[in-house]
Design a protein around this motif. Structure first.
Motif, mmCIF file in Angstrom:
data_model
loop_
_atom_site.group_PDB
_atom_site.id
_atom_site.type_symbol
_atom_site.label_atom_id
_atom_site.label_comp_id
_atom_site.label_asym_id
_atom_site.label_seq_id
_atom_site.Cartn_x
_atom_site.Cartn_y
_atom_site.Cartn_z
ATOM 1 N N TYR A 39 36.665 7.732 -7.119
ATOM 2 C CA TYR A 39 37.608 8.123 -8.167
ATOM 3 C C TYR A 39 38.204 9.515 -7.996
ATOM 4 O O TYR A 39 39.398 9.704 -8.268
ATOM 5 C CB TYR A 39 36.956 7.968 -9.543
ATOM 6 N N PRO A 40 37.463 10.529 -7.545
ATOM 7 C CA PRO A 40 38.118 11.829 -7.349
ATOM 8 C C PRO A 40 39.296 11.761 -6.379
ATOM 9 O O PRO A 40 40.339 12.384 -6.606
ATOM 10 C CB PRO A 40 36.993 12.704 -6.793
ATOM 11 N N GLY A 41 39.152 10.993 -5.300
ATOM 12 C CA GLY A 41 40.252 10.843 -4.364
ATOM 13 C C GLY A 41 41.432 10.143 -4.990
ATOM 14 O O GLY A 41 42.606 10.489 -4.722
ATOM 15 N N GLU A 72 45.248 11.534 -5.483
ATOM 16 C CA GLU A 72 46.425 10.772 -5.075
ATOM 17 C C GLU A 72 47.398 10.625 -6.239
ATOM 18 O O GLU A 72 48.616 10.764 -6.069
ATOM 19 C CB GLU A 72 46.017 9.385 -4.578
ATOM 20 N N ALA A 73 46.851 10.321 -7.415
ATOM 21 C CA ALA A 73 47.714 10.162 -8.585
ATOM 22 C C ALA A 73 48.505 11.430 -8.862
ATOM 23 O O ALA A 73 49.707 11.388 -9.159
ATOM 24 C CB ALA A 73 46.871 9.779 -9.804
ATOM 25 N N ALA A 74 47.834 12.574 -8.771
ATOM 26 C CA ALA A 74 48.527 13.849 -8.999
ATOM 27 C C ALA A 74 49.609 14.068 -7.959
ATOM 28 O O ALA A 74 50.710 14.533 -8.280
ATOM 29 C CB ALA A 74 47.509 14.988 -8.970
ATOM 30 N N ALA A 75 49.334 13.729 -6.707
ATOM 31 C CA ALA A 75 50.330 13.896 -5.650
ATOM 32 C C ALA A 75 51.515 12.969 -5.842
ATOM 33 O O ALA A 75 52.635 13.283 -5.423
ATOM 34 C CB ALA A 75 49.683 13.651 -4.286
ATOM 35 N N TYR A 76 51.294 11.834 -6.488
ATOM 36 C CA TYR A 76 52.378 10.886 -6.760
ATOM 37 C C TYR A 76 53.177 11.250 -8.009
ATOM 38 O O TYR A 76 54.175 10.604 -8.317
ATOM 39 C CB TYR A 76 51.818 9.476 -6.907
ATOM 40 N N ARG A 106 34.521 14.125 8.593
ATOM 41 C CA ARG A 106 34.668 15.577 8.697
ATOM 42 C C ARG A 106 35.872 16.066 7.895
ATOM 43 O O ARG A 106 35.807 17.112 7.234
ATOM 44 C CB ARG A 106 34.800 15.985 10.158
ATOM 45 N N ALA A 107 36.966 15.310 7.941
ATOM 46 C CA ALA A 107 38.170 15.709 7.207
ATOM 47 C C ALA A 107 37.924 15.743 5.700
ATOM 48 O O ALA A 107 38.575 16.509 4.972
ATOM 49 C CB ALA A 107 39.324 14.758 7.538
ATOM 50 N N GLN A 108 36.982 14.922 5.229
ATOM 51 C CA GLN A 108 36.657 14.891 3.809
ATOM 52 C C GLN A 108 35.686 16.001 3.407
ATOM 53 O O GLN A 108 35.367 16.139 2.227
ATOM 54 C CB GLN A 108 36.051 13.529 3.456
#
Length: 489
Positions: free
Chosen positions: A60-62, A66-70, A220-222
């Motif tokens: 859910y945090p991801g 994403e929602a904020a970026a959209y 690693r990216a996460q």
């Protein structure tokens, strides 16, 4: 000879329950089942089900980001672990009762206690009573194991995760298999600072090299601090360590007891659900650090010790597994085994198939062997890995192959300039054109591999896939649009 039961099952996990139900309901057999812990076994109580619910929670945090970026006004607050854990316990209680009711409805007699074998037809219960059966089925499952090193009792194993009273601020996960990687992604998503040590050159040994390489990069990216070629060499209680300040997790866990007795013997394992912290560790790379908790995901072993199998002449393998034939029969004719205790393919659906096939063979008049070839599976990392059949490395050893592979940024996250990538890979036998293996790294890969698994199991060729019209725009359309092999071998 008259027996108390036609079948006595030791173990109330998925395989044992399925065998008992089918034998009693369809085979009209008189069946009993003993389970020393909770009905449902590892999958329902300590594995697949609670783990997958934790996967959902950790995603859910991801999704909020994403929602904020959209363009949505969205933000994630703190994760309430005690609330989640309470809801999880309620759900597991419900599922356990479903398993119990299904057994009772089929007419199975349930003994809520440990059972061992006294002879090839006799089971001895923990209360001292004995029951006889024409057939005995061992479905005792497996257990996580700690490494053989001083103070290993300070670390948790996978069974302990679901009972933590609070989340640690930091955790070291030791291991590189699917359990280690899944929990690394889960806990990272829940806000825990995750470090992972694996002694091998790459995580997820046994899976396709390109697929596991991409997953390592994405982990690693996460923010997961993944160290390869690294193992634990020392660990000890870190009480009073100058680099470490007490946390709420310490208070919830309590400080660890002495690590050895007066004779120098290791202290017994910490009670399940009560891991110790903080813990000082030293790695093979020379680094010394302190973590709130350590999780050992360094392997599992069949639950055969103490059952009395060896005394009866039941052949066990090197890992302690019951050695069985294609029909799950052991070296003692009246004793059978299914599921993880046989260490064939340690997956819940396989155990269920084995249990059902056993019941059909012995009580249904249909001699049935389980097909262990081309079994699809999924690793619930983030992103997920779905796989069926041979890896490229396995296939090139025995076949002349073509490899079709593509990796790209999916539309959903490329639009908001996120770094996530997906991978689709097909291993094709050059002469017959049959698809030997399929490997997918993508969100929802577990769902995708179930569908493509049907085609691969049926013997689909590359041309069969090519004739299928793509669904656009989807990431899965790449399965039917890859036209040119990236390499041959």
């Amino acid at each position: 000879m008259d027996f108390d039961y036609d079948l006595f099952v030791i173990g109330g996990g998925s395989g044992g329950v399925r065998a008992a139900r089918i034998a009693a309901a369809e085979g009209k057999a008189k069946v009993a089942l003993a389970e020393e812990s909770r009905m449902g076994g590892t999958c329902v109580i300590r594995g697949c089900v609670p783990k997958k619910l934790m996967v959902f929670a950790s995603e859910y945090p991801g999704l909020v980001d994403e929602a904020a970026a959209y363009g949505w006004e969205a933000s994630a607050g703190a994760f309430d672990w005690p609330r989640f854990r309470g809801h999880l316990a309620t759900e597991l209680d419900r599922l356990e009762q479903v398993y119990r009711r299904n057994l009772e409805r089929a007419g199975v007699t349930i003994f809520d206690q440990r059972a061992t074998l006294a002879d090839p037809h006799t089971v001895r219960l923990a209360d001292g009573t004995a029951r006889t059966a024409k057939h005995i089925l061992i479905a005792a499952g497996g257990r996580p194991v700690r490494p053989s090193m001083p103070n290993a009792h300070l670390g948790m194993v996978s069974d302990d995760i679901f009972a933590m009273p609070s989340l640690p601020k930091s955790i070291l996960i030791v291991g590189g298999g699917y359990i280690a990687c899944e929990f690394a992604c889960i806990l990272n998503g829940l806000g825990v600072e995750v470090t992972q040590y694996y002694r091998g050159a790459q995580i997820l040994r046994g899976f396709d090299d390109e697929a596991r390489g991409l997953i390592a990069e994405m982990m690693r990216a996460q923010g997961i601090d993944l160290h390869l070629g690294t193992n634990l060499v020392e660990m000890a209680p870190a009480e009073g360590h100058p680099e470490r300040q007490p946390t709420e997790f310490d208070a919830a866990m309590g400080m660890p007891a002495s690590d050895s007795d007066a004779a120098g013997h290791a202290a017994p394992a910490a009670p399940r659900g009560a891991p110790s912290g903080p813990i000082w560790v030293k790695a093979t790379n020379g680094s010394e650090r302190v973590f709130d908790a350590v999780l050992f995901a360094t392997g599992r072993a069949p639950n055969t010790p103490g059952l009395g199998l060896e005394d009866l002449g039941v052949r066990l393998g090197r890992n302690g597994q019951v050695v069985v034939d294609a029909y799950s029969q052991s070296s003692v004719p009246s004793i059978f085994a299914v599921g993880d205790v046989t260490d064939r393919i340690n997956l819940t659906p396989v155990a269920i198939r084995e249990g059902h096939a056993f019941a059909d063979t012995i009580f249904g008049g249909r001699k049935t062997a389980v097909d262990h070839d081309l079994v699809p599976s999924a690793v619930f990392t983030q992103p997920e890995l779905g796989t069926i059949g041979l890896t490229e490395e396995q296939a090139r050893e025995a076949h002349r192959i073509e490899v079709y592979c593509t990796s790209f940024r999916p539309m959903r996250t490329a639009f908001i300039d996120r770094p996530e990538r997906v991978l689709f890979k097909l291993i094709v036998e050059a002469d017959t054109r049959r698809v030997l293996g399929c490997h997918i790294v993508a969100p929802g890969a577990g769902e995708l591999i179930q569908m493509i698994g049907v085609a691969v199991k049926m013997g689909a060729t590359k041309e069969d896939l090519d004739r299928t019209v793509a669904v656009h725009p989807t990431i899965s359309e790449e399965l039917v649009t890859m036209r040119t092999p990236v390499r041959t071998a």
